[in-house]
Motif scaffolding. Sequence first.
Motif, short mmCIF file in Angstrom:
data_model
loop_
_atom_site.label_atom_id
_atom_site.label_comp_id
_atom_site.label_asym_id
_atom_site.label_seq_id
_atom_site.Cartn_x
_atom_site.Cartn_y
_atom_site.Cartn_z
N THR A 130 0.84 -1.20 0.00
CA THR A 130 0.00 0.00 0.00
C THR A 130 0.87 1.25 0.00
O THR A 130 1.85 1.33 0.75
CB THR A 130 -0.91 0.02 1.24
N ILE A 131 0.51 2.22 -0.84
CA ILE A 131 1.24 3.49 -0.88
C ILE A 131 0.70 4.41 0.21
O ILE A 131 -0.52 4.49 0.42
CB ILE A 131 1.13 4.15 -2.28
N ALA A 132 1.59 5.09 0.92
CA ALA A 132 1.19 5.94 2.04
C ALA A 132 0.92 7.36 1.58
O ALA A 132 1.59 7.88 0.68
CB ALA A 132 2.29 5.96 3.11
N ALA A 133 -0.05 8.00 2.20
CA ALA A 133 -0.30 9.41 1.95
C ALA A 133 0.81 10.23 2.60
O ALA A 133 1.42 9.80 3.59
CB ALA A 133 -1.65 9.81 2.54
N PRO A 134 1.15 11.41 2.05
CA PRO A 134 2.20 12.24 2.64
C PRO A 134 1.91 12.56 4.09
O PRO A 134 0.77 12.78 4.49
CB PRO A 134 2.17 13.51 1.77
N LYS A 135 2.99 12.60 4.89
CA LYS A 135 2.84 12.91 6.30
C LYS A 135 2.89 14.43 6.52
O LYS A 135 3.81 15.09 6.05
CB LYS A 135 3.97 12.27 7.12
N PRO A 136 1.91 15.02 7.21
CA PRO A 136 1.95 16.44 7.50
C PRO A 136 3.03 16.74 8.54
O PRO A 136 3.47 15.84 9.28
CB PRO A 136 0.55 16.73 8.07
N ALA A 137 3.46 18.01 8.59
CA ALA A 137 4.43 18.42 9.61
C ALA A 137 3.82 18.20 10.99
O ALA A 137 2.67 18.53 11.24
CB ALA A 137 4.81 19.88 9.41
N VAL A 138 4.62 17.63 11.91
CA VAL A 138 4.13 17.29 13.24
C VAL A 138 4.66 18.28 14.27
O VAL A 138 5.86 18.54 14.34
CB VAL A 138 4.56 15.86 13.62
N THR A 139 3.75 18.87 15.07
CA THR A 139 4.11 19.77 16.15
C THR A 139 4.01 19.03 17.48
O THR A 139 3.49 17.91 17.55
CB THR A 139 3.20 21.00 16.17
N ALA A 140 4.48 19.68 18.54
CA ALA A 140 4.39 19.08 19.87
C ALA A 140 2.94 18.83 20.25
O ALA A 140 2.60 17.81 20.86
CB ALA A 140 5.07 19.98 20.89
N ALA A 141 2.06 19.76 19.89
CA ALA A 141 0.63 19.59 20.19
C ALA A 141 0.06 18.40 19.44
O ALA A 141 -0.75 17.64 19.98
CB ALA A 141 -0.13 20.86 19.83
N ASP A 142 0.50 18.23 18.17
CA ASP A 142 0.03 17.10 17.38
C ASP A 142 0.45 15.78 18.02
O ASP A 142 -0.31 14.81 18.06
CB ASP A 142 0.58 17.17 15.96
N GLU A 143 1.70 15.73 18.54
CA GLU A 143 2.18 14.52 19.17
C GLU A 143 1.37 14.17 20.40
O GLU A 143 1.08 13.00 20.66
CB GLU A 143 3.66 14.67 19.52
N ALA A 144 0.99 15.20 21.17
CA ALA A 144 0.19 14.96 22.37
C ALA A 144 -1.18 14.39 22.00
O ALA A 144 -1.68 13.47 22.64
CB ALA A 144 0.03 16.26 23.16
N VAL A 145 -1.78 14.95 20.95
CA VAL A 145 -3.08 14.45 20.49
C VAL A 145 -2.95 13.02 19.99
O VAL A 145 -3.80 12.17 20.27
CB VAL A 145 -3.65 15.36 19.38
N ALA A 146 -1.85 12.73 19.26
CA ALA A 146 -1.64 11.40 18.72
C ALA A 146 -1.48 10.37 19.82
O ALA A 146 -1.97 9.24 19.74
CB ALA A 146 -0.42 11.38 17.79
N ASP A 147 -0.78 10.77 20.91
CA ASP A 147 -0.57 9.85 22.03
C ASP A 147 -1.90 9.48 22.70
O ASP A 147 -2.07 8.37 23.19
CB ASP A 147 0.37 10.47 23.06
N ALA A 148 -2.81 10.46 22.71
CA ALA A 148 -4.10 10.23 23.37
C ALA A 148 -5.10 9.53 22.46
O ALA A 148 -6.10 8.98 22.93
CB ALA A 148 -4.69 11.56 23.84
N ALA A 149 -4.85 9.53 21.16
CA ALA A 149 -5.79 8.95 20.20
C ALA A 149 -5.69 7.44 20.20
O ALA A 149 -4.65 6.87 20.53
CB ALA A 149 -5.51 9.49 18.79
#
Length: 330
Positions: free
Chosen positions: A193-212
């Motif tokens: 499977t081909i991956a969609a481009p990854k958006p730039a990740v900020t500290a806030a994004d990382e916190a949201v990702a950890d909680a998701a």
Amino acid sequence: MKYRVFSLVVTLGLAATAPLALAQSPALQSSMEAASKVDISKFFTSRTDARSQSFGFGGTHEHAFTVEKSGRYVFTSATMPGQSNDYYIQASLLDTQGNVIATGEAQGERGGLHLVETLEPGDYVLRVKANKFGSESTGGNSYTVQVAGLSASGERLSSDESGIEGGSGIMFDASDDDGTTTAFVNNEDAVATIAAPKPAVTAADEAVADAAPQAEEGAPRAFDEIVADIKIRQSGEVLSFDVAEAGTVSITSSTMIGNPGDYRLEARVLDASGNVVASDAGEGFEGDFAIETVLQPGRYTIWVDGQKFGPARSGTNNYTLRVQQLDTLE
């Protein structure tokens, strides 16, 4: 075509499809009619097996294989008889996780690569890069790498005794500093499977990702790019891949820098129903194609028709097929 199921999901297929007529200019038709008289595709052998593979000098290449028997294995390099062996080669042996487990380097004039390693059953990749010294127009422009089992006394085993098979079809690499992942496809039935481009990740994004919630276990692994090494003379379905998110997908062919324009490739992208959704072709003897098209989620197959021109031992015999997703649709 039967697709072998992996935890990662790009498909290689060799089944031919019926040719589809594309409009060509009178000048291009005239050029192709003249070129077809010196088409040497029929003189080339089919894709090399798991025990050996030929590459052009310059660039990095991958040879994937599977070890079925524990033992010692030797990796060697050579040029064709009568061709110059004035080259330098570097090699790395990778396991199925992409870890480098052995390295070697050698001069062709001193016998070429000779790397011996004890291996357990599993999938491996020999990554090589070789540079030729002297003129590119003389002495040949390719070399061959080989892998063979060794007996207890150090003698080469026959093909049947070596315990080498073609591998599962997909090896991956994540060696770039930005974590870019590449799927190297080397099997008729493998799918990725081909991956969609990854958006730039900020500290806030990382916190949201950890909680998701985490992605479901067993979901197909997606790759930033999918790469396959294809014979120029090969015609038919050469690669299939899955798109997970709608967006613009780039599909290109290329050979190593310095190769003359002695081939032509025509490519079409087919959807799951066999409809042509995009196409492109090289012009005259400048043979590469470059496709950019918006694709919806689903499985797609790349169909290519290739012609090789000129003397039998000139130029290159293979091209690199590369698939990348450039963006996503909102």
